[in-house]
Design an enzyme around this catalytic site. Structure first.
Site, mmCIF file in Angstrom:
data_model
loop_
_atom_site.group_PDB
_atom_site.id
_atom_site.type_symbol
_atom_site.label_atom_id
_atom_site.label_comp_id
_atom_site.label_asym_id
_atom_site.label_seq_id
_atom_site.Cartn_x
_atom_site.Cartn_y
_atom_site.Cartn_z
ATOM 1 C CB SER A 121 -37.362 -75.569 44.017
ATOM 2 O OG SER A 121 -36.053 -76.109 43.926
ATOM 3 C CE LYS A 122 -42.672 -80.475 44.649
ATOM 4 N NZ LYS A 122 -44.075 -80.894 44.849
ATOM 5 N NE ARG A 123 -36.485 -79.031 40.481
ATOM 6 C CZ ARG A 123 -37.425 -78.129 40.215
ATOM 7 N NH1 ARG A 123 -38.707 -78.444 40.319
ATOM 8 N NH2 ARG A 123 -37.090 -76.903 39.870
#
Length: 483
Positions: free
Chosen positions: A254-256
């Site tokens: 995920s981009k987090r």
């Protein structure tokens, strides 16, 4: 099923192109092309609330950058278009109503309010949310009355109450689901747009997709898709579900926790060859165990038998290491050409051409070049005087050392030779009672403004005699003031 081999990816145009899109494109394209087949790009844009108009072109640009351009797709042509879902709406409407007529789907008139109340009741009973099939067995009169009143409706799949659905996965073997555990999913929304389940099956059939290769998160949806193929009377394609890319904590990438944008990796200066190599190692390996290889090797060697189901970790450190190896393998001319898009317009390109080979062994990304070479192009580096001071030494020690280094450099004939310069530096170190490494460090700081830099002698050659002496003078002044 058709004898021809046709594979596809079907990303949603909702933002920056995702590394997962490249991961799937790599294996779909390699498998198709090795067998003389076609690789197709289809755009799934039915989620209009998140649709980004520029995303389609950005997906194409990213695939082109990686050398994974499809054979067919938006802007590419092909005999199975249109390749954008919203342009195929009539086909989905026709197909959904055909299922209703055959008794394999039904109109659901439940309002959002009723469905929300149902979810809350199930939550209160600690039950998983599940449609209660309220509209599944409406009488013909009830349906006709609702239609006469123009009540909005969705179309849901009528999943059998009994039995099971089995499909063969080319990676995981036979997978079986009990039908009673499956819900009646919506196929067509009240606005006439399809959901994924309907659109993917209809599109894959009419585009004659032979192998559906996608991420493992779609395994739970596959029995519904198999049912749809059978209810329509169509051949079922072969399925293969690749392992998900994961963060270091094993969660789905995920981009987090990881940058998932292909644009970001390109902007940072990762080479497309390195990205392909890295992605190929995610859940698959070469038969000979080699770690460095190209796309042609993947196309030649890829088989589903060598795919592992354990989720591969998207390790940025490993990607960066692989990227550095590819950079070091470039010729000096190739490296300079690759660097050009990352250089400021005002930068002296001829000096940059000279600097590039000196920096090659330290570069891990092309985007690092400017930040690592600022001292070559800017004014005299600014740094605190104590950076010049040798271990257990004083500013006065640094000043004395710099005075002698200046004298050495002024005495050497041009062009400087590495041997004369280095031997002279070692004589000075002996005279001053310094370790040679400490003396070289003093000069390194004077010339580059840092204790860490590209090779010192080569850096001095590029800067030239006058500039080096000017920087030594500046360092000498700093040391004297601090004494």
């Amino acid at each position: 099923m058709a004898d021809k081999v046709r594979l596809r990816i079907a990303p949603s145009p909702t933002g920056d192109p995702h590394v997962g899109t490249a991961y799937m494109a790599l294996f779909n394209r390699a498998f198709a092309h090795h067998r003389g087949g076609k690789f197709v790009l289809r755009i799934e844009d039915t989620d209009q609330t998140r649709y980004n108009p520029s995303s389609v072109q950005e997906i194409l640009d990213s695939l082109r950058w990686l050398g994974l351009l499809p054979d067919e797709g938006p802007g590419l042509g092909g005999d199975y278009g249109p390749y954008v879902q919203t342009e195929r709406r009539d086909l989905y409407l026709k197909s959904a109503h055909e299922l209703v007529e055959r008794g394999h789907a039904y109109r659901c008139f439940c309002t959002r309010e009723r469905l929300e109340a149902l979810r809350q009741e199930q939550a209160a009973r600690r039950e998983p949310p599940r449609y209660d099939r309220h509209c599944r067995d409406l009488s013909g009169e009830e349906i006709a009355s609702n239609l006469a009143e123009s009540k909005p409706y969705t179309i849901r799949l009528k999943v059998p109450d009994e039995g099971h659905t089995t499909f063969r996965d080319l990676i995981r073997g036979d997978i079986t689901f009990e039908n009673k555990e499956l819900q009646d999913p919506i196929l067509l929304k009240s606005d006439g747009l399809p959901v994924y389940h309907l659109a993917v099956v209809v599109d894959d059939h009419y585009m004659e997709i032979s192998h559906v290769v996608r991420a493992e998160e779609w395994i739970s949806s596959t029995p519904l898709h198999v049912m749809l193929y059978r209810f329509f009377g169509w051949d079922v394609p072969l399925f293969a579900h690749m392992p998900l890319l994961r963060n270091s904590d094993r969660s789905k990438i995920s981009k987090r926790k990881n940058n998932t944008s292909l644009k970001w990796y390109r902007e940072q200066g990762y080479l497309p060859e390195a990205m392909i190599n890295f992605l190929a190692l995610m859940g698959w390996s070469m038969p000979d165990g080699s770690e460095i290889f190209g796309y042609a090797d993947v196309e030649r060697e890829f088989t589903f038998e060598r795919v592992t189901t354990s989720g591969p970790v998207f390790d940025l450190v490993k990607l960066t290491s692989i990227n550095g190896k590819y950079i070091r393998a470039l010729s000096d001319d190739e490296l300079f050409e690759r660097l050009l898009p990352y250089l400021p317009e005002e930068m002296d390109k001829e000096r940059a051409r000279k600097v590039a080979p000196v920096l090659k062994d330290r570069l891990t990304r092309l985007g690092e070049f400017v930040e690592l070479t600022g001292f070559f192009f800017g004014p005299v580096p600014q740094y605190p005087a104590d950076l010049l001071v040798p271990k257990k030494g004083t500013p006065s020690d640094a000043a004395r050392a710099l005075e002698q280094v200046k004298g050495l450099l002024e005495s050497l004939k041009q062009p400087w030779t590495h041997e004369d310069w280095e031997s002279g530096m070692r004589v000075i170190a002996d005279n001053l009672g310094l370790k040679a490494g400490d003396l070289f460090m003093i000069l390194r700081v004077a010339v580059t403004g840092s204790k860490v830099s590209p090779p010192l002698y080569e850096s001095m050659e590029i800067l030239g005699r006058d500039e080096v002496l000017s920087r030594v003078d500046h360092a000498l002044e700093l040391a004297r003031k601090a004494s």
